[in-house]
Design an enzyme around this catalytic site. Structure first.
Site, mmCIF file in Angstrom:
data_model
loop_
_atom_site.group_PDB
_atom_site.id
_atom_site.type_symbol
_atom_site.label_atom_id
_atom_site.label_comp_id
_atom_site.label_asym_id
_atom_site.label_seq_id
_atom_site.Cartn_x
_atom_site.Cartn_y
_atom_site.Cartn_z
ATOM 1 C CG ASP A 77 18.379 -49.290 -38.667
ATOM 2 O OD1 ASP A 77 18.129 -48.766 -39.930
ATOM 3 O OD2 ASP A 77 19.126 -49.891 -38.855
ATOM 4 C CD GLU A 117 10.469 -52.532 -15.988
ATOM 5 O OE1 GLU A 117 11.813 -51.710 -15.922
ATOM 6 O OE2 GLU A 117 10.874 -53.803 -16.273
#
Length: 566
Positions: free
Chosen positions: A230, A279
């Protein structure tokens, strides 16, 4: 040849092929169709009139059968709800109005079993004023180290009675509110680019970055497949918070680089975040809500070491006009190609008037419209615009209910409105509630199948005839048009990912392009046009006729062809 083609490609509605299991589609986001769920208004499982996570979970098979690839959930975090959950009090908790954390975990698991990915909203530009940091910062008074995590400043004027600068809130009025200090005296001011209940974080403070990296890991460990960010163009403010000097600040939003939006420093944040995301297994993604002046500026957010996608608001705001659309399409593809990112296309969301109503009105009224316009015209154009959007290279976003052809509810009584911008004297029009009315699932019932009784915003009379129940299995209905289009999008090798279209000669007011053996023609004019027969008709948004190698395409109609004939 003499033939007539209807809006449905087959006598019986198509069902999308079963999605490929989540773990087996690398780079899924490059051609994904992502469905936005506004949790308040999608499905209510406990009958309290407010949508919830269990309601969403119960409707996941519908989304699978619709043919989308992922679900984006607007905020469901713990919040005082001053701005429908975009004022977050706890980023690691579910608001009780929506359910519990185990409910969120169950929703993610069920979605994955159905082959759907889950993207959650992240709100990093600001918190709620009930966030623990902010409450303590106010309570501890001037000099509190916690005030450095926000933008607290002394006011101007002899007694500090004037805001620190001239910035205006997006929701109208000053972007600053003065606090009452612990001793009861008027004190410092804090920055809020949105509602006063949404103080902006100071992203130059290391604790803010530490907190959000922890929040990312929390939800990634829960299994989410990505984040919609956002106000991704916010967060970093220009050094010194300089005055803007314009009395038309709100009109300039999205048209110019502002000292509080689209600052280059945001990109350092996203490079750090990208390393965290990489990751994790499963090709997880970031999507930017970035209102920028140009698509070229938007492309900065999706460089290879930053975010994966950015909403194309320039496309959303384009009129139903062939020349304007072609210009935005070309500029978008040209901007995304050098950074290797997919284009994204979107027609509606929870902040703008639904496109079935925007297109029902004359151009130039903006993206928040207060009048219904010509309903038949708007729906006809909306259906055509959808087929055009789904034919373009890249990824597409669908806002809940647009597959039903829902219009905006423009006549909500003032007393039921909840958009915070509505209650401020200037700024956004404050009519976003019209696109947030709960969607209808059944022809009858107290809330047309939304829940067991009423709904938090009133649904119009006649809403049931637009419901999922009323449109399912009806050839040519808007719902079946979406189902057919999404099924064909999966099947056709020329659709989905890519970075270019081959424009074909076409009459004025008509867009025609080829992607491999696939051809799309969109007539944005009011009258019929004759175009060449490009092969086998796959799908049309309205009836077309053809003879002697040409096809007559009515006004406001889009046609899909494949050059491969049966």
């Amino acid at each position: 040849m003499s033939q007539q083609h209807s809006a449905a490609p087959a006598p019986t509605p198509q069902t999308a092929p079963a999605p490929v299991p989540v773990a087996e589609r690398p780079d899924w986001w490059r051609d994904a169709v992502i469905y936005q769920v506004y949790p308040r208004s999608f499905a209510d499982a406990d009958g309290d009139g407010m949508g919830d996570l269990e309601g969403i979970r119960s409707r996941l098979p519908y989304l699978r059968d619709l043919g989308v690839d992922a679900v984006w959930l607007s905020p469901f975090y713990a919040s005082p709800q001053a701005d429908a959950g975009y004022d977050v009090a706890d980023y690691r908790a579910v608001d009780p109005m929506f359910g519990t954390l185990p409910d969120a975990e169950a929703l993610i698991r069920d979605a994955h079993r159905l082959g759907l990915r889950v993207i959650v909203d992240l709100v990093p530009n600001h918190s709620s004023d009930q966030y623990d940091w902010f409450r303590r910062a106010v309570a501890e008074g001037p000099g509190s180290p916690l005030r450095e995590r926000y933008h607290f400043r002394p006011g101007k004027g002899p007694d500090g009675e004037l805001p620190p600068n001239d910035w205006e809130s997006i929701f109208g009025g000053p972007a600053w509110t003065r606090v009452t200090e612990p001793d009861g005296t008027p004190g410092e001011w804090y920055l809020h680019l949105f509602a006063p209940e949404q103080p902006d974080f100071n992203w130059r403070h290391p604790a803010v970055g530490d907190e959000f990296r922890s929040i990312l890991r929390f939800w990634l460990d829960k299994g989410v497949d990505g984040f919609r960010i956002d106000v991704a163009h916010g967060m970093v403010k220009a050094d010194g918070l300089p005055d803007l000097g314009s009395h038309e600040q709100l009109r300039l939003l999205g048209n110019d680089v502002m000292p509080f939006f689209d600052q280059d420093g945001v990109h350092d944040i996203y490079r750090q975040w990208r390393r965290i995301l990489d990751e994790y297994s499963g090709d997880r993604i970031f999507v930017a809500e970035a209102w920028t002046p140009t698509v070229e500026r938007t492309a900065n957010y999706v460089r290879p070491d930053e975010l994966h996608q950015a909403f194309n608001f320039q496309y959303l705001g384009t009129h139903w006009d062939a020349a304007e659309l072609r210009s935005v399409i070309d500029r978008t593809l040209d901007a995304m190609r050098p950074v290797g990112a997919p284009a994204t296309w979107v027609l509606s969301n929870h902040d703008v008037t639904r496109h079935a109503t925007r297109f029902a009105n004359p151009p130039g009224l903006g993206t928040q419209i207060r009048q219904a316009g010509d309903r038949a015209l708007g729906l006809r154009r909306a259906r055509a615009a959808t087929l055009l959007m789904l034919a373009l290279p890249g990824s597409a976003y669908v806002y809940q209910g647009e597959e039903l052809g829902l219009p905006d509810v423009v006549d909500l009584p003032d007393e039921v409105r909840q958009d915070p911008a509505y209650f401020r004297g200037a700024g956004q029009d404050g009519f976003r509630d019209g696109c947030r009315v709960p969607i209808p699932w059944t022809r009858g019932g107290g809330s047309y199948g939304f829940g067991g009784g009423g709904s938090w915003l009133p649904q119009p009379a006649g809403w049931g005839e637009l419901s999922v129940e009323a449109q399912t299995g009806v050839a040519g209905s808007t719902l079946e048009l979406y189902r057919s289009a999404l099924a064909l999008r999966r099947e056709q090798p020329g659709l989905g990912a890519g970075d270019a279209v081959e424009w074909l000669p076409s009459p004025e007011g008509v867009l025609a392009f080829r992607r491999g053996e696939f051809v799309c023609v969109a007539n944005t004019t009011a009258g019929p046009v004759e175009v060449p027969d490009h092969g086998r008709v796959l799908l049309t948004s309205g009836e077309v006729t053809g003879a002697d190698g040409t096809v007559t395409v009515p006004g406001d109609t889009t046609v899909w062809w494949t050059g491969a004939r049966d």
